[in-house]
Design an enzyme around this catalytic site. Structure first.
Site, PDB file in Angstrom:
ATOM      1  N   ASP A 169       0.863  -1.178   0.000  1.00 47.56           N
ATOM      2  CA  ASP A 169       0.000   0.000   0.000  1.00 47.56           C
ATOM      3  C   ASP A 169       0.904   1.235   0.000  1.00 47.56           C
ATOM      4  O   ASP A 169       0.927   2.004   0.953  1.00 47.56           O
ATOM      5  CB  ASP A 169      -0.904  -0.028   1.239  1.00 47.56           C
ATOM      6  CG  ASP A 169      -1.810   1.181   1.335  1.00 47.56           C
ATOM      7  OD1 ASP A 169      -2.016   1.851   0.303  1.00 47.56           O
ATOM      8  OD2 ASP A 169      -2.293   1.471   2.450  1.00 47.56           O
ATOM      9  N   ASP A 172       2.476   7.441  -3.831  1.00 52.13           N
ATOM     10  CA  ASP A 172       3.038   7.711  -5.150  1.00 52.13           C
ATOM     11  C   ASP A 172       4.557   7.849  -5.030  1.00 52.13           C
ATOM     12  O   ASP A 172       5.086   8.110  -3.935  1.00 52.13           O
ATOM     13  CB  ASP A 172       2.415   8.983  -5.727  1.00 52.13           C
ATOM     14  CG  ASP A 172       0.950   8.779  -6.049  1.00 52.13           C
ATOM     15  OD1 ASP A 172       0.661   8.061  -7.017  1.00 52.13           O
ATOM     16  OD2 ASP A 172       0.097   9.318  -5.316  1.00 52.13           O
TER      17      ASP A 172
END
Length: 290
Positions: A169, A172
């Site tokens: 998870d 960016d």
């Protein structure tokens, strides 16, 4: 409320503006600011939005919202677990908000979850303010929280062939998240999964992050026997559907294990039909990764 000098650049006239892409942005109206803090690593902001409920942002980029995270947290969790049907040991890289841990814990087979988060402040604020997202999963006895750079944790030989599932998870590829997109990272992921282990990765919005997806697929080809892409929809991640990538040496997660029982699995996005359809890619996306 916590306030330790967060820059106000993204908060304009009671609106939060996300400028992740130079050619496109989105803004959300702020009902109230819940917490804002500058940690050792990043600016953290949690606010209430009329449309999305509570919203967590890091360095001006939306990470998760109360009302639409299910398409993300459920698809990263249930797709590999249902396809495998024998997941016991899980590593969550990132996931400091606790949403993915909550979804993983819905499966009785899970014995251990290690959650590796680089920023302790994300954990602390999520425990306090995001209970409708994590449902106290970060306090669960099966969850061990490790505050560390994940790229360092997975290079530890103590975890060789250890995890049945690794859920990446990641944010960016900006700031501390850059290491989680490098070639060595994928090699080390292959090293820490078990013989039938699976890894899944957040890989961005392909409309705007084509290079990120192409690079990820090229690295997965180098280190894994099986790999691919599946799609989900998360409205607050502006730009169309989101690409999730997966890799394994034995398990094809596009195929649901016949022994899996999903009748008691309570979800708002995931279903077996969604599972099957998520691997159908539009022609332009297939061409993008060739």
């Amino acid at each position: 409320m916590v306030n330790n000098g967060l820059k106000e650049n993204n908060i304009r006239m009671k609106f939060f503006t996300e400028d992740l892409y130079s050619e496109y942005n989105q803004k959300l109206k702020i009902k109230s600011i819940i917490a804002k803090k500058r940690s050792q690593f990043q600016n953290i902001l949690i606010f209430n939005s009329k449309v999305f409920g509570k919203v967590l942002t890091l360095d001006g980029v939306i990470q998760i919202t109360e009302f639409d995270h299910y398409g993300y947290s459920e698809m990263l969790s249930h797709v590999p677990i249902v396809a495998h049907n024998s997941i016991k040991k899980v590593l969550i890289i990132g996931g400091g908000d606790g949403a993915i841990a909550h979804e993983v814990l819905k499966h009785k087979s899970i014995k251990e979850i290690i959650l590796c988060e680089i920023d302790k402040e994300v954990i602390n604020l999520s425990k306090k303010y995001l209970k409708n997202i994590n449902f106290n999963s970060l306090e669960n006895s099966k969850v061990k929280i490790v505050i560390q750079d994940a790229s360092e944790l997975i290079s530890n030989n103590n975890f060789k062939n250890y995890f049945d599932l690794v859920i990446v998870d990641r944010p960016d590829p900006i700031g501390p998240g850059k290491k989680l997109f490098q070639k060595k990272f994928y090699k080390n992921i292959n090293n820490i999964i078990s013989d039938k282990g699976v890894a899944v990765f957040q890989t961005g919005i392909p409309f705007f992050q084509k290079n990120e997806l192409q690079n990820t697929v090229s690295f997965l080809k180098l280190f894994f026997q099986l790999y691919g892409i599946y799609l989900t929809v998360v409205p607050s991640y502006a730009g169309g559907f989101m690409a999730l990538t997966w890799a394994s040496n034995k398990i094809d997660i596009s195929q649901i294990n016949k022994k899996s029982n999903t009748t008691k699995l309570k979800t708002l996005y995931y279903s077996t039909k969604i599972h099957n359809s998520a691997f159908i890619l539009p022609t332009w996306l297939i061409n993008t990764i060739k």
